[in-house]
Design an enzyme around this catalytic site. Structure first.
Site, PDB file in Angstrom:
ATOM      1  N   LYS A  40       0.889  -1.179   0.000  1.00 23.95           N
ATOM      2  CA  LYS A  40       0.000   0.000   0.000  1.00 23.95           C
ATOM      3  C   LYS A  40       0.917   1.216   0.000  1.00 23.95           C
ATOM      4  O   LYS A  40       1.627   1.467   0.975  1.00 23.95           O
ATOM      5  CB  LYS A  40      -0.884  -0.031   1.249  1.00 23.95           C
ATOM      6  N   GLU A  73       8.237  -0.069  12.261  1.00 27.13           N
ATOM      7  CA  GLU A  73       9.266   0.962  12.403  1.00 27.13           C
ATOM      8  C   GLU A  73       8.510   2.260  12.630  1.00 27.13           C
ATOM      9  O   GLU A  73       7.961   2.847  11.698  1.00 27.13           O
ATOM     10  CB  GLU A  73      10.129   0.971  11.130  1.00 27.13           C
ATOM     11  N   CYS A 124      11.815   9.864  10.809  1.00 26.10           N
ATOM     12  CA  CYS A 124      11.576   9.297  12.139  1.00 26.10           C
ATOM     13  C   CYS A 124      12.860   9.235  12.966  1.00 26.10           C
ATOM     14  O   CYS A 124      12.793   9.182  14.181  1.00 26.10           O
ATOM     15  CB  CYS A 124      10.927   7.931  12.022  1.00 26.10           C
ATOM     16  N   GLU A 170       7.154  13.759  19.078  1.00 26.72           N
ATOM     17  CA  GLU A 170       7.743  14.015  17.763  1.00 26.72           C
ATOM     18  C   GLU A 170       7.058  15.227  17.113  1.00 26.72           C
ATOM     19  O   GLU A 170       5.834  15.271  17.030  1.00 26.72           O
ATOM     20  CB  GLU A 170       7.451  12.786  16.901  1.00 26.72           C
TER      21      GLU A 170
HETATM   22  C1  SIN Z   1      12.169   7.196   8.288  1.00 27.16           C
HETATM   23  O1  SIN Z   1      12.073   8.375   8.536  1.00 27.16           O
HETATM   24  O2  SIN Z   1      11.197   6.437   8.446  1.00 27.16           O
HETATM   25  C2  SIN Z   1      13.431   6.560   7.761  1.00 27.16           C
HETATM   26  C3  SIN Z   1      14.576   7.463   7.750  1.00 27.16           C
HETATM   27  C4  SIN Z   1      15.833   6.821   7.255  1.00 27.16           C
HETATM   28  O3  SIN Z   1      15.848   5.671   6.803  1.00 27.16           O
HETATM   29  O4  SIN Z   1      16.846   7.494   7.325  1.00 27.16           O
END
Ligand code: SIN
Length: 515
Positions: free
Chosen positions: A210, A286, A320, A415
Site C-alpha cells: 500500500k 518501524e 523518524c 515528535e
Molecule cells: C524514516 O524516517 O522512516 C526513515 C529514515 C531513514 O531511513 O533514514
C-alpha cells in the site's frame, strides 16, 4: 530574519490547484522516460483501474499544483483481497526460484533504478517536496537496498546442530515467510518501499504494497522497473488508495498474508498490531522516535553543529530518526547555539525543484499545525525563539531554533516531525542520559564526545535501537534499522533485516544408519 529564505519564498506561486487534464502539464510531464508515470494499481504485472471509477489527485507540497494524472482509487476490500489472492498464487512458484535468480532480478532492478536516476529523483521531489539533491540522496539510498539484498539472497545460510538424541542429525534451513503486506509512508516515497521489498524478494516472498496517497508515483514507477527487471507476475503488487484504514484492516486480518511490515506513526502501528493479532502474523513496525542529540563539553563543536543540522533538518525534520531535542553542556551552550543558529539562517527554503533550495516544504497543512503548536507551547512556557518560529506561504515553515526550552514543553516529549530544533542545557552525564531515556519511544539517539570511555558508557546506556556517535547520519542499507520500546520491533536493512522475511525451520533426521 532568514532573508534568503524569505526571498526565495516570495518567488513561489500561490496555491493553484490544476484540473486533472491540465495536470498533464504538471511536474511529472518533464520526465525523460514518460513510461515511469503510472496512475493505476499494479496487480499481477498489469496496470489496473478502480472498480468504483473513483480517482484521487496528488499535489506538489511546494506549489499546491497537481503533479500528474489522477490516480485510481483501488482500496475497496474486494480489490485488496484480489491483490492478496494474486500474491498467494505467485508465492507457490516464486518461493522455489533459486536465490541466484532472485539475486539477478534484484541486480537488474538496481541497475534500472540507476539508469532512471534523474526521473526517479524528480518524482520524489514533485510529490514529497524535498529538494532535488535530497531526492537524489533518497533515490541512491533506495537503490542501495536492492544492491545489498541482491547479494544477501545468496547468503540465506542454514546450520547443522549436534544432536542430543542418538542417530539424529539436525539441520536448520531458512524459508520465505510467505506473501507479505507492506505499508509505507510519504516521507521517503521510494526508499521505504525498497527497504522492505528488497529483503522480501531476496528471501522468496511475494508482496502486496500500500503506497501512501500523498506520494504514490515513486512506488508506481518502481513497479514499472520491477516488471522490466523480470520479476514474475504477482510477485510485486501495489494498491493505490486514499482509504488506508480499509486497506490496512484487510491486509492485517488476512490469513493469507503472513507478515506485515509498516513504517509510520506509533498510533497507527498499535492499530495494525491489534488488527494482526487474530492471525498472530509476523510484524515489523518501524514507528515514531524522540531522538536526543547530546553535545558533551569535550565534543568537537563545529562537527557537532554540522551533525545536528543534517540530523534535525534533513527532509525539513520529517524523518523518524531525526533529532527531536538538542541537549548541550552548559559550558559550550553559547558557542554551539550561536554557530547552529547562524548555519540555520543560511538555509534557502523554497520549491524543492528550484536550483539552490536547501530545504523544502512540509507535506501538508496538518504538519504545519503541529509545528506551530509545539513552537507556541514552548514559547508560552518561556523558551526563547533564536530564529524562525513562524509559518510562511503554503506548506512552508521557517526553520526554527528555540533556546532554553523548559522541561515539560510538548516539543521535548513528542515528535514534531517538522523543522523545529529545541535546545536545552545540561550539566551532568547522568542527568542527560536520564532525560534522553525519559520517553516511551526509543528509535535513535545521537551524541558528540571525544572521550572513549564516555562514548561506550553513553552508547550502552541510551535506550534506543540505533546510536549515532559523532555523526548525525546513520542510515545505510547495511545496518539493522529499527527501534525499541514504542518505536516498534523488527529490523530493516542488513543481514538482520533479511531474517524478518524468513522462517527458521529445523529438520531432525533419523533412520540414517548413524549412531
Ligand atoms: C524514516 O524516517 O522512516 C526513515 C529514515 C531513514 O531511513 O533514514
Amino acid at each position: 530574519m532568514l532573508p534568503t529564505a524569505l526571498k526565495a519564498l516570495n518567488l513561489l506561486p500561490k496555491r493553484n490547484i490544476m484540473t486533472s487534464s491540465a495536470a498533464l502539464a504538471g511536474k511529472l510531464s518533464a520526465l525523460k522516460n514518460p513510461s515511469l508515470v503510472k496512475s493505476q494499481s499494479f496487480i499481477n504485472n498489469e496496470w489496473v483501474k478502480s472498480t468504483s471509477g473513483k480517482t484521487f489527485k496528488v499535489y506538489d507540497p511546494s506549489t499546491g499544483e497537481q503533479i500528474g494524472p489522477d490516480v485510481e482509487e483501488c482500496g475497496s476490500a474486494e480489490e485488496v483481497e484480489k491483490a492478496i489472492k494474486v500474491a498467494k498464487e505467485a508465492f507457490k512458484t516464486y518461493r522455489n526460484t533459486t536465490p541466484k535468480s532472485r539475486q539477478d532480478m534484484l541486480t537488474k532492478l538496481y541497475n534500472l533504478m540507476l539508469d532512471n536516476t534523474d526521473d526517479l529523483a524528480t518524482i520524489i521531489t514533485a510529490e514529497n517536496g524535498k529538494p532535488l539533491a535530497d531526492a537524489r540522496g533518497e533515490h541512491m539510498y533506495s537503490a542501495s537496498f536492492c544492491e545489498w539484498f541482491a547479494a544477501e539472497a545468496m547468503r540465506t545460510y542454514g546450520d547443522v546442530i549436534p544432536s542430543t538424541i542418538p542417530g539424529l542429525r539436525n539441520v536448520v534451513i531458512k524459508q520465505p515467510v510467505g506473501p507479505v503486506a507492506i505499508i509505507t509512508p510519504w516521507n521517503f516515497p521510494s526508499a521505504m518501499i525498497t527497504r522492505k521489498i528488497a529483503p522480501a524478494l531476496a528471501a522468496g516472498c511475494t508482496c502486496v504494497i500500500k503506497v501512501p496517497a500523498e506520494t504514490p508515483f515513486s512506488g508506481l514507477a518502481l513497479a514499472e522497473l520491477v516488471k522490466q527487471a523480470g520479476f514474475p507476475a504477482g510477485v510485486v503488487n501495489i494498491i493505490t488508495s486514499e482509504d488506508s484504514k480499509t486497506v490496512g484492516e484487510v491486509l492485517c486480518a488476512s490469513k493469507d498474508i503472513k507478515k506485515v511490515s509498516f513504517t509510520g506513526s506509533t498510533n497507527v502501528g498499535k492499530i495494525l498490531a491489534k488488527q494482526s493479532a487474530s492471525t498472530l502474523k509476523k510484524l515489523s513496525l518501524e514507528l515514531g522516535g524522540n531522538a536526543s542529540f547530546v553535545v558533551f563539553e569535550d565534543a568537537d563543536i563545529d562537527a557537532a553543529v554540522a551533525g545536528a543540522l543534517v540530523c534535525k533538518f534533513r527532509s525539513s525534520g520529517q524523518t523518524c530518526v531525526c533529532v527531536q531535542k538538542i541537549a548541550v553542556h552548559a559550558s559550550v551552550y553559547d558557542e554551539f547555539t550561536s554557530k547552529f543558529v547562524a548555519a540555520v539562517n543560511a538555509f534557502k527554503v523554497g520549491d524543492g525543484a528550484e536550483q539552490g533550495t536547501t530545504h523544502g516544504p512540509l507535506i501538508h497543512s496538518r504538519a504545519l499545525e503541529k509545528v506551530e503548536q509545539h513552537v507556541n507551547d514552548a514559547v508560552e512556557r518561556g523558551a526563547k525563539v533564536l530564529t524562525g518560529g513562524k509559518r510562511l506561504h503554503g506548506n512552508f515553515f521557517q526553520p526554527t531554533v528555540l533556546g532554553d526550552v523548559p522541561q515539560g514543553a510538548e516539543c521535548l516529549k513528542e515528535e514534531t516531525f517538522g523543522p523545529l530544533a529545541p535546545i536545552i542545557k545540561f550539566t551532568s552525564e547522568d542527568e542527560v542520559i536520564e532525560m534522553a531515556n525519559d520517553t516511551d519511544v526509543g528509535l535513535a539517539g545521537y551524541f558528540y564526545s571525544r572521550d572513549i570511555g564516555r562514548i561506550w558508557r553513553v552508547a550502552e546506556a541510551l535506550e534506543v535501537g540505533m546510536v549515532g556517535v559523532n555523526t548525525g547520519v546513520i542510515s545505510q542499507a547495511t545496518i539493522p534499522f529499527g527501534g525499541i520500546k514504542e518505536s516498534g520491533y523488527g529490523r530493516e536493512g542488513s543481514k538482520y533485516g533479511m531474517s524478518d522475511y524468513e522462517i527458521t525451520k529445523v529438520i531432525c533426521m533419523g533412520g540414517l544408519g548413524t549412531s
